[in-house]
Design a protein around this motif. Structure first.
Motif, mmCIF file in Angstrom:
data_model
loop_
_atom_site.group_PDB
_atom_site.id
_atom_site.type_symbol
_atom_site.label_atom_id
_atom_site.label_comp_id
_atom_site.label_asym_id
_atom_site.label_seq_id
_atom_site.Cartn_x
_atom_site.Cartn_y
_atom_site.Cartn_z
ATOM 1 N N VAL A 82 28.350 60.963 -31.334
ATOM 2 C CA VAL A 82 27.264 61.871 -30.947
ATOM 3 C C VAL A 82 25.915 61.174 -30.911
ATOM 4 O O VAL A 82 24.982 61.672 -30.270
ATOM 5 N N ALA A 83 25.788 60.047 -31.588
ATOM 6 C CA ALA A 83 24.511 59.334 -31.627
ATOM 7 C C ALA A 83 24.761 57.842 -31.761
ATOM 8 O O ALA A 83 25.747 57.418 -32.366
ATOM 9 N N LEU A 84 23.849 57.065 -31.179
ATOM 10 C CA LEU A 84 23.873 55.608 -31.292
ATOM 11 C C LEU A 84 22.544 55.168 -31.875
ATOM 12 O O LEU A 84 21.485 55.410 -31.287
ATOM 13 N N ASN A 85 22.565 54.544 -33.057
ATOM 14 C CA ASN A 85 21.345 54.108 -33.742
ATOM 15 C C ASN A 85 21.051 52.657 -33.402
ATOM 16 O O ASN A 85 21.881 51.763 -33.594
ATOM 17 N N ASN A 86 19.827 52.411 -32.891
ATOM 18 C CA ASN A 86 19.363 51.057 -32.580
ATOM 19 C C ASN A 86 18.050 50.799 -33.307
ATOM 20 O O ASN A 86 16.989 51.215 -32.848
ATOM 21 N N SER A 87 18.119 50.123 -34.443
ATOM 22 C CA SER A 87 16.911 49.787 -35.210
ATOM 23 C C SER A 87 16.448 48.379 -34.864
ATOM 24 O O SER A 87 16.321 47.508 -35.720
ATOM 25 N N TRP A 88 16.191 48.160 -33.580
ATOM 26 C CA TRP A 88 15.738 46.863 -33.099
ATOM 27 C C TRP A 88 15.063 47.070 -31.756
ATOM 28 O O TRP A 88 15.054 48.164 -31.210
ATOM 29 N N GLY A 89 14.484 46.010 -31.180
ATOM 30 C CA GLY A 89 13.829 46.140 -29.896
ATOM 31 C C GLY A 89 13.097 44.875 -29.487
ATOM 32 O O GLY A 89 13.366 43.793 -30.000
ATOM 33 N N TYR A 90 12.155 45.022 -28.553
ATOM 34 C CA TYR A 90 11.436 43.878 -28.000
ATOM 35 C C TYR A 90 9.997 44.288 -27.736
ATOM 36 O O TYR A 90 9.735 45.194 -26.933
ATOM 37 N N GLU A 91 9.067 43.627 -28.393
ATOM 38 C CA GLU A 91 7.651 43.981 -28.261
ATOM 39 C C GLU A 91 7.121 43.628 -26.876
ATOM 40 O O GLU A 91 7.429 42.573 -26.320
ATOM 41 N N GLY A 92 6.315 44.519 -26.339
ATOM 42 C CA GLY A 92 5.655 44.233 -25.070
ATOM 43 C C GLY A 92 6.528 44.395 -23.852
ATOM 44 O O GLY A 92 6.111 44.031 -22.742
ATOM 45 N N GLY A 93 7.710 44.941 -24.005
ATOM 46 C CA GLY A 93 8.616 45.102 -22.876
ATOM 47 C C GLY A 93 8.412 46.439 -22.168
ATOM 48 O O GLY A 93 8.243 47.473 -22.825
ATOM 49 N N PHE A 94 8.429 46.423 -20.843
ATOM 50 C CA PHE A 94 8.329 47.642 -20.050
ATOM 51 C C PHE A 94 9.679 47.957 -19.401
ATOM 52 O O PHE A 94 10.574 47.107 -19.357
ATOM 53 N N GLU A 95 9.807 49.186 -18.912
ATOM 54 C CA GLU A 95 11.095 49.623 -18.369
ATOM 55 C C GLU A 95 11.592 48.688 -17.282
ATOM 56 O O GLU A 95 12.785 48.361 -17.237
ATOM 57 N N GLU A 96 10.690 48.239 -16.398
ATOM 58 C CA GLU A 96 11.140 47.357 -15.313
ATOM 59 C C GLU A 96 11.648 46.021 -15.840
ATOM 60 O O GLU A 96 12.422 45.326 -15.159
ATOM 61 N N ASP A 97 11.243 45.637 -17.049
ATOM 62 C CA ASP A 97 11.732 44.393 -17.644
ATOM 63 C C ASP A 97 13.139 44.547 -18.229
ATOM 64 O O ASP A 97 13.847 43.553 -18.410
ATOM 65 N N PHE A 98 13.505 45.770 -18.554
ATOM 66 C CA PHE A 98 14.800 46.048 -19.196
ATOM 67 C C PHE A 98 15.524 47.166 -18.454
ATOM 68 O O PHE A 98 16.085 48.064 -19.062
ATOM 69 N N GLN A 99 15.524 47.093 -17.127
ATOM 70 C CA GLN A 99 16.067 48.185 -16.330
ATOM 71 C C GLN A 99 17.535 48.443 -16.616
ATOM 72 O O GLN A 99 17.978 49.594 -16.667
ATOM 73 N N VAL A 100 18.311 47.386 -16.807
ATOM 74 C CA VAL A 100 19.749 47.563 -17.055
ATOM 75 C C VAL A 100 19.981 48.339 -18.343
ATOM 76 O O VAL A 100 20.745 49.314 -18.373
ATOM 77 N N LEU A 101 19.321 47.932 -19.420
ATOM 78 C CA LEU A 101 19.513 48.627 -20.695
ATOM 79 C C LEU A 101 18.939 50.042 -20.650
ATOM 80 O O LEU A 101 19.537 50.973 -21.193
ATOM 81 N N CYS A 102 17.795 50.212 -20.011
ATOM 82 C CA CYS A 102 17.223 51.559 -19.908
ATOM 83 C C CYS A 102 18.163 52.479 -19.138
ATOM 84 O O CYS A 102 18.340 53.648 -19.499
ATOM 85 N N ASP A 103 18.762 51.964 -18.065
ATOM 86 C CA ASP A 103 19.722 52.763 -17.306
ATOM 87 C C ASP A 103 20.951 53.103 -18.138
ATOM 88 O O ASP A 103 21.558 54.172 -17.965
ATOM 89 N N MET A 104 21.313 52.213 -19.054
ATOM 90 C CA MET A 104 22.507 52.458 -19.860
ATOM 91 C C MET A 104 22.292 53.592 -20.858
ATOM 92 O O MET A 104 23.264 54.223 -21.289
ATOM 93 N N PHE A 105 21.054 53.876 -21.232
ATOM 94 C CA PHE A 105 20.816 55.064 -22.057
ATOM 95 C C PHE A 105 21.240 56.325 -21.292
ATOM 96 O O PHE A 105 21.766 57.274 -21.881
#
Length: 540
Positions: free
Chosen positions: A275-298
């Motif tokens: 029911v939920a996926l916890n992600n306690s990590w990330g990348y500073e200064g990143g915008f959606e266009e920089d991570f389009q594949v991962l954003c789409d996977m949400f």
């Protein structure tokens, strides 16, 4: 969240570590003895069902309700209880089958006996232990074992407060060197290490981040040891990576999505009810266009019924302006969390009126540590699992039709749940103009919204013929005005719906000749009642 490439959110990076109460059903307790409650469809005899299931026949103990055709089965020791539940659940004439659960005494809030509970200010701040008097997590009212995926690094599965909480892949035989379930991974019995493509999760003297995060979501609560978790009874799907890079995140997301999709496609016979996926990590200064594949996977995860919960960064930066992954992703199925302290002030953490949804407690948080120890720590890493744990606990509320809605239309259910979480927050001045909701997580408010808006009385109804071929008749005479009829396929897609006007005959008829063969769920609702029936379409 991260400081450069996918690093994990922490203030104090120390080693970290994360019971199932035996009275509740769990995937780790597949062997009898156990008791099952089973409800058969109207006019179905026990002979019709049990003659085809020898184990059920010899387990039949008592008739609990002749009027509603409900029976008690006592499954002897050594029998595979989970397999029997799966077998019976696939029958169209079986409306309900689940374990017989022990009721909790009422008259006071459930207060666990874990030594550090009295110091866990964060639990009281979000509405516990009051909500524990209504649910302690683990199982939906529909009988689904709730699973929360934790995508992190540094897991010690041997910690005393992690025992019996880890999800196990029952389609995989551990340590035999084969991909038994055909999902592309060998021996992924205890989740997946995306670096090694097996379930060997690595932990050393400095890497306990994953277990600490997981211990906030769930711990062996009320066992007289250590700390309490938000959920007393839930399953944790462990996804680990020491590399902590984007490629590993893509593999992790695909693995989690495939398990939930398989659960949906097989009506719970395989996969996992994540029911939920916890992600306690990330990348500073990143915008959606920089991570389009991962954003789409949400979005891909959301389409099968999974809400992703991500942490914003550990610096007081406006992510709307300076960017952050995952904060800048625009998915409806993502909740981004920042960190507030015991004084309900925004801590040293990212914010954004457009990108960051809410805060949760994240300072002075008790977590599991190395060598069966515990420590207090802080950061958005530890605020985030409060929201992931809250999602799991909400699904277990033994009230109304939320689990039916989630089963029939997973995407709509989680969009609605996200709205309840944000609307249920406690407003905080420090968060006004700095988060979407302007508030801090309030689990009690969200629970009241879920149950208050769905507090309908169950009403049975008859469908015939079943199995069906060209037509389906639905007897809706016991429902009132504002009636809504919906038919869903097994993956939750609506294939037919209508709202019959007042005065029309309440024996409804649907043409089904063009429906593919398979199982369907028929739902009726009015302003006060709801009902659900399973039907099977067969070919001529």
């Amino acid at each position: 969240m991260a400081m450069t490439t996918f690093k994990h959110c922490w203030h104090i990076v120390l080693a970290l570590i994360a019971l199932f109460h035996t009275d509740l059903m769990s995937q780790s307790e597949d062997q009898g003895p156990a008791e099952l409650i089973i409800q058969l469809s109207p006019y179905t005899s026990t002979t019709q069902v049990f003659n085809q299931h020898a184990r059920a026949k010899k387990s039949h103990t008592a008739v609990l309700s002749k009027r509603k055709n409900i029976h008690l089965l006592s499954v002897p020791a050594g029998e595979d209880v989970g397999a029997l539940i799966d077998e019976l659940s696939t029958r169209p004439d079986v409306l309900y089958v689940r374990r017989n659960r022990r009721m909790q005494k009422r008259g006071g809030f459930a207060t666990p006996n874990d030594p550090f509970f009295s110091s866990q200010w964060n639990l009281a701040r979000i509405g516990l232990p009051e909500l524990w008097d209504r649910t302690m997590g683990g199982i939906t009212p529909c009988g689904d074992t709730i699973v929360i995926a934790v995508n992190d690094f540094g897991f010690d599965l041997e910690h005393e407060d992690m025992q019996n909480l880890i999800w196990k892949n029952r389609q995989e035989i551990p340590n035999n060197g084969f991909d038994d379930d055909g999902n592309g991974y060998k021996d992924d019995f205890l989740g997946l290490n995306v670096d090694t493509d097996d379930d060997k999760h690595i932990v050393d003297e400095e890497d306990y981040h994953g277990t600490a995060v997981a211990s906030v979501i769930a711990s062996n609560t009320n066992n007289g040891l250590g700390m309490a978790g938000i959920n007393w009874h839930v399953k944790l799907l462990i996804i680990s990576s020491q590399e902590s890079d984007e490629a590993g995140a893509i593999k992790a997301f695909e693995y989690v999505r495939a398990l939930r999709k398989k659960y949906n496609d097989t009506n719970g016979a395989e996969g996992a009810y994540i029911v939920a996926l916890n992600n306690s990590w990330g990348y500073e200064g990143g915008f959606e266009e920089d991570f389009q594949v991962l954003c789409d996977m949400f979005n891909d995860l959301g389409e099968v019924g999974i809400l992703t919960v991500g942490s914003t960064e550990n610096d007081q930066v406006n992510t709307d302006v300076f960017g952050d992954f995952p904060s800048d992703c625009s998915s409806d199925y993502l909740i981004v969390v920042t960190n507030s302290d015991e004084q309900d002030e925004l801590s040293v953490a990212g914010f954004g009126e457009e990108n960051v949804d809410l805060s949760a407690p994240g300072e002075g948080i008790y977590v599991a540590d190395k060598s069966n120890g515990y420590q207090t720590t802080g950061g958005t890493s530890f605020a985030t699992p409060h929201v992931s744990g809250a999602i799991g606990l909400i699904y277990s509320l033994d009230k109304a039709t939320f689990c039916d809605d989630a089963r029939l239309s997973p995407t709509e259910a989680i969009r609605q749940l996200k709205r309840y979480i944000l609307e249920g927050t406690t407003p905080l001045p420090t968060l006004q103009g700095k988060t979407v909701s302007g508030g801090r997580l309030n689990l009690m408010n969200t629970a009241d919204m879920v149950t208050g808006t769905k507090d309908l009385m169950e009403q049975s109804f008859i469908v015939y013929p079943n199995p069906l071929e060209a037509q389906l008749h639905i007897d809706a005479r016991y429902f009132g005005n504002n009636l809504r009829l919906a038919v869903y396929d097994v993956v939750g897609k609506i294939i037919y719906q209508e709202s019959p006007p007042p005065g029309r005959s309440r024996i409804l008829q649907i043409e089904t000749a063009n429906w593919p063969s398979g199982t369907y769920l028929v739902q009726l609702k009015d302003s006060q009642h709801h009902g659900l029936q399973k039907v099977v379409k067969i070919s001529k």
